[in-house]
Motif scaffolding. Structure first.
Motif, PDB file in Angstrom:
ATOM      1  N   UNK A  91       0.903  -1.263   0.170  1.00  0.00           N
ATOM      2  CA  UNK A  91       0.026  -0.235  -0.002  1.00  0.00           C
ATOM      3  C   UNK A  91       0.810   1.267  -0.052  1.00  0.00           C
ATOM      4  N   UNK A  92       1.610   1.397   0.948  1.00  0.00           N
ATOM      5  CA  UNK A  92       2.941   2.479   1.134  1.00  0.00           C
ATOM      6  C   UNK A  92       3.999   2.007   0.260  1.00  0.00           C
ATOM      7  N   UNK A  93       4.642   2.760  -0.625  1.00  0.00           N
ATOM      8  CA  UNK A  93       5.767   2.498  -1.193  1.00  0.00           C
ATOM      9  C   UNK A  93       6.911   2.297  -0.400  1.00  0.00           C
ATOM     10  N   UNK A 185      -3.762   0.956  -7.318  1.00  0.00           N
ATOM     11  CA  UNK A 185      -4.347   2.115  -7.782  1.00  0.00           C
ATOM     12  C   UNK A 185      -4.307   3.253  -7.137  1.00  0.00           C
ATOM     13  N   UNK A 186      -4.046   3.051  -5.627  1.00  0.00           N
ATOM     14  CA  UNK A 186      -4.218   3.966  -4.790  1.00  0.00           C
ATOM     15  C   UNK A 186      -3.157   5.415  -5.077  1.00  0.00           C
ATOM     16  N   UNK A 212      -3.023 -11.923  -7.700  1.00  0.00           N
ATOM     17  CA  UNK A 212      -4.130 -11.555  -6.455  1.00  0.00           C
ATOM     18  C   UNK A 212      -4.157 -10.143  -6.062  1.00  0.00           C
ATOM     19  N   UNK A 213      -5.351  -9.231  -6.277  1.00  0.00           N
ATOM     20  CA  UNK A 213      -5.202  -7.849  -6.386  1.00  0.00           C
ATOM     21  C   UNK A 213      -6.149  -7.561  -5.334  1.00  0.00           C
ATOM     22  N   UNK A 214      -5.521  -6.589  -4.341  1.00  0.00           N
ATOM     23  CA  UNK A 214      -6.543  -6.090  -3.386  1.00  0.00           C
ATOM     24  C   UNK A 214      -6.761  -4.648  -3.745  1.00  0.00           C
ATOM     25  N   UNK A 215      -7.693  -4.170  -3.817  1.00  0.00           N
ATOM     26  CA  UNK A 215      -8.004  -2.818  -4.455  1.00  0.00           C
ATOM     27  C   UNK A 215      -9.436  -2.250  -4.186  1.00  0.00           C
ATOM     28  N   UNK A 216      -9.597  -1.039  -3.720  1.00  0.00           N
ATOM     29  CA  UNK A 216     -10.774  -0.376  -3.538  1.00  0.00           C
ATOM     30  C   UNK A 216     -11.478   0.417  -4.592  1.00  0.00           C
ATOM     31  N   UNK A 217     -10.751   0.288  -5.880  1.00  0.00           N
ATOM     32  CA  UNK A 217     -11.172   0.922  -7.027  1.00  0.00           C
ATOM     33  C   UNK A 217     -12.070  -0.199  -7.696  1.00  0.00           C
TER      34      UNK A 217
END
Length: 260
Positions: A91-93, A185-186, A212-217
């Motif tokens: 999530x955070x680079x 995409x964050x 496997x993709x975790x995403x809010x978009x």
């Protein structure tokens, strides 16, 4: 074109994670088949990142099991996960800001090198060949990701969207069988999100790996995923094709607080 799966690459069964009495994951089970892009969705606090941290062996789990490529992950230490074939973005680079784009991507080759610290310090036979191979493979990823113009720039000098691609390149450098993308995409704008969807599909096809993709978009998840798993309060509430999950009453209620 999506490759036909021959078996589950990843199998999660009855996974439970608790933190001081708080249940973060409660009996979660699902499979991810080889060659598929799977989406993992849910509101904030649903347990998505906790699940990723279990797959990366950053977290332990109280109950359940995870099998990757036919192997149980319970006894695998975190520093061996990349070598087993699981690559990840965060999530955070988590990049080395003072290093160049090329060197950051080369860091990902560490899981595929065999010469240790002493061999490199003494420049023993084989070290040069291994270094040359790592550089060549990193340069191929730089070209694939369109990073040629900034390959020799420090990461700290680059815009956020470009740094996201650098982190993706580092994950790919480890030659994963399974690529875990944690909210890629964050922070991206609309145009960058559209390009990201095409890039994820190209990565799956070019490198013949599983995602496997975790995403809010939701637009991104539904457009690229072969299958979607939805979590809420640590429990799986839906699983199926993007169309099926999009119309699921439990998913609608979790996101919108309504049954309609």
């Amino acid at each position: 074109m999506t490759p036909a799966p021959d078996s589950a690459l990843l199998s999660v069964r009855d996974l439970c994670v608790r933190f001081r009495g708080i249940t973060a994951l409660d009996g979660v089970s699902f499979d991810v088949h080889r060659g598929h892009i799977a989406g993992l969705i849910g509101p904030n606090g649903a347990g998505k990142t906790t699940l990723f941290n279990c797959l990366s062996r950053l977290y332990g789990y109280a109950e359940g099991s995870i099998r990757f490529d036919g192997r149980a992950l319970e006894d695998a230490p975190a520093h061996r996960i990349a070598g087993l074939g699981i690559g990840r973005t965060f999530q955070n680079l988590a990049l080395f800001s003072s290093m160049t784009v090329l060197d950051n991507i080369k860091v990902g080759r560490h899981a595929r090198t065999r010469k240790g610290f002493l061999a490199n310090a003494l420049r023993l036979p084989g070290v040069g060949v291994e270094e040359h191979d790592s550089t060549r493979r990193a340069e191929e990823l730089v070209r694939f990701l369109g990073l040629d113009p900034v390959a020799d720039k420090r990461v700290s000098e680059l815009p956020f969207g470009t740094r996201k691609r650098v982190e993706l390149g580092r994950a790919l450098a480890s030659e994963p069988k399974l690529l875990l993308l944690d909210e890629p995409a964050a922070g991206l704008n609309h145009e960058e999100v559209g390009a990201l969807g095409s890039l994820i599909r190209a990565i799956r096809d070019q490198f013949r790996l599983t995602v496997l993709l975790v995403e809010h978009h939701m637009g991104l998840v539904m457009s690229v995923s072969d299958r979607v798993v939805a979590l809420n309060f640590g429990r799986k509430i839906a699983e199926g094709s993007p169309a099926e999950v999009r119309q699921d009453a439990g998913v609608i209620q979790a996101y919108l607080g309504t049954d309609s």
